[in-house]
Scaffold this active site. Structure first.
Site, PDB file in Angstrom:
ATOM      1  CG  ASP A  96      -2.097   0.931   1.078  1.00 20.90           C
ATOM      2  OD1 ASP A  96      -2.859   1.083   2.027  1.00 20.90           O
ATOM      3  OD2 ASP A  96      -2.235   1.517  -0.020  1.00 20.90           O
ATOM      4  CG  ASP A 269      -6.332  -5.734   2.169  1.00 19.79           C
ATOM      5  OD1 ASP A 269      -6.856  -4.823   1.488  1.00 19.79           O
ATOM      6  OD2 ASP A 269      -6.098  -5.639   3.397  1.00 19.79           O
ATOM      7  CB  CYS A 307     -10.664 -27.394   7.784  1.00 21.84           C
ATOM      8  SG  CYS A 307      -9.231 -26.338   7.496  1.00 21.84           S
ATOM      9  CB  CYS A 309      -5.642 -26.267   8.063  1.00 15.67           C
ATOM     10  SG  CYS A 309      -6.382 -26.091   9.703  1.00 15.67           S
ATOM     11  CB  CYS A 312      -9.091 -29.001  10.902  1.00 20.05           C
ATOM     12  SG  CYS A 312      -9.654 -27.322  11.123  1.00 20.05           S
ATOM     13  CG  HIS A 338      -9.002 -23.109  10.853  1.00 18.61           C
ATOM     14  ND1 HIS A 338      -9.493 -24.199  10.168  1.00 18.61           N
ATOM     15  CD2 HIS A 338     -10.063 -22.297  11.085  1.00 18.61           C
ATOM     16  CE1 HIS A 338     -10.791 -24.061  10.009  1.00 18.61           C
ATOM     17  NE2 HIS A 338     -11.166 -22.901  10.556  1.00 18.61           N
TER      18      HIS A 338
END
Ligand SMILES: CNc1nc2cc3c(=O)[nH]c(N)nc3c(CCc3ccccc3)c2[nH]1
Length: 371
Positions: A96, A269, A307, A309, A312, A338
């Protein structure tokens, strides 16, 4: 002007909404849109290594210029090989221009036609950020996508203030266009105008002649009610070029990503998945879960059975809660992993739905599950 380096290809547009799925080429790889970009402040997505970040499905991250411009400084990052080398990220990076962060972080900041003068939140030293300096800082840092310096008024600013911010943002966009040299970086214009249709159209139309390789919708997610944000998108995105990526800055909750995509946004974002993750709040396919809640004390079930990940697949809710109750650093790391995986899977599902012509049904399918 190196535009072929940032070719945006539309693969599908939803027949019953403004949703689109596309491919966006950058010098550091191609992004499948719509896409979510995790926010990395000071050159890191807090708590994750680059490999963990890739494991969440992220291909593009943001680095927050304001912090890096102050510490370690753009020249130091350039001497250390530039942002990609600095935090060893081979994917695309967006920075930015710093204007927004200065307003949200610096105590004292004053806006003049020349630029923004403010006191560093680190050592109180006086700094002056002009459009030209914002370009030079972002060129030193070396991100693939950089932003014009703009003026983002607060949500409750009077119409006169928003009008002045629109016109100053346009004048600063011209100065940024003039000052920007690197052809391997895409400079995005930023549309302002609050939630006022005439001012949004004024801002977008004033930026079109610059023929930026992409356009950001700024000035939102600053406290306005979500329906106001959605309404603003409805009359803003149609003014922007169809063949260029649109980036909605600072958004948002999962539902905001869906509503934004349905209104023609390609890039997002937001700090929510990472910041909320660090505080023990998890996004799941059945709605948000606050892990510190006592109900999870003896809960052997995974955070989210669907999930893939690490949090999980390997641990119980009881264990994750325990980590947060003890203040163990593994807690924030696992929940950040996660939540980013959840956001990336949401965008993947949305993109697939659009490619199959049923993007407009995606909202209902998700809301039914989130309860
Ligand atoms: C949370 N809401 C939010 N609304 C925003 C509006 C603006 C705006 O009108 N102009 C600019 N320049 N930035 C904005 C940002 C910061 C986005 C960002 C954060 C981190 C890294 C890279 C980019 C915003 N963020």
């Amino acid at each position: 002007m190196g535009l072929s380096k940032f070719a945006f290809t539309l693969l599908a547009t939803d027949p019953k909404s403004m949703a689109r799925a596309g491919l966006w080429e950058t010098p550091h790889g191609t992004i499948e849109t719509p896409a979510f970009m995790p926010v990395g402040t000071a050159g890191t997505v807090k708590g994750l290594t680059p490999d963990q970040l890739v494991a969440t499905g992220a291909r593009k991250i943001l680095a927050n210029t304001y912090h890096l411009a102050l510490r370690p400084g753009p020249e130091v990052v350039a001497d250390l090989g530039g942002l990609h080398r600095f935090f060893d990220w081979s994917g695309p990076i967006l920075t930015d221009s710093g204007g927004f962060q200065i307003f949200s972080l610096a105590k004292l900041s004053r806006m003049t036609e020349e630029g923004v003068t403010f006191r560093s939140h680190l050592d109180g030293s006086a700094l002056n950020l002009t459009p030209e300096k914002a370009m030079s800082i972002q060129e030193f840092l070396g991100a693939d996508v950089i932003m014009c310096l703009d003026e983002c008024p607060p949500a409750d600013a009077p119409e006169e203030h928003i009008l002045r911010a629109v016109d100053r943002t346009t004048r600063w966009a011209a100065r940024c266009r003039e000052a920007h040299q690197r052809s391997d970086q895409a400079l995005f214009g930023i549309v302002q105008g609050g939630t006022i249709e005439s001012l949004r159209i004024r801002s977008a139309e004033a930026l079109l002649p610059f023929d930026f390789p992409g356009y950001a919708v700024g000035g939102l997610s600053v406290g306005e009610p979500p329906p106001e944000m959605y309404r603003t998108l409805e009359f803003t995105t149609p003014v922007l070029p169809v063949q260029k990526p649109r980036y909605l800055m600072g958004v948002g909750r999962p539902i905001d990503l869906i509503e934004g995509v349905l209104r023609g946004i390609d890039l997002f974002d937001c700090v929510m998945p990472t910041r909320n993750g660090r505080n023990g709040m998890a996004f799941t396919s059945t709605g948000p879960v606050r892990l510190k809640n006592a109900r999870h004390l003896r809960d052997t079930s995974p955070l989210d059975a669907e999930c893939p990940c690490q949090a999980c697949q390997r641990f119980s809710r009881g264990y994750l809660r325990h980590l947060f109750m003890c203040g163990e650093m593994l807690g924030p790391i696992l929940l950040t992993l996660h939540n980013l995986t959840f956001y990336q899977r949401l965008m993947k599902g949305l993109r697939e739905a659009i490619l199959e012509g049923r993007g407009h049904e995606f909202r209902a399918s998700q809301l039914a599950r989130w309860g």
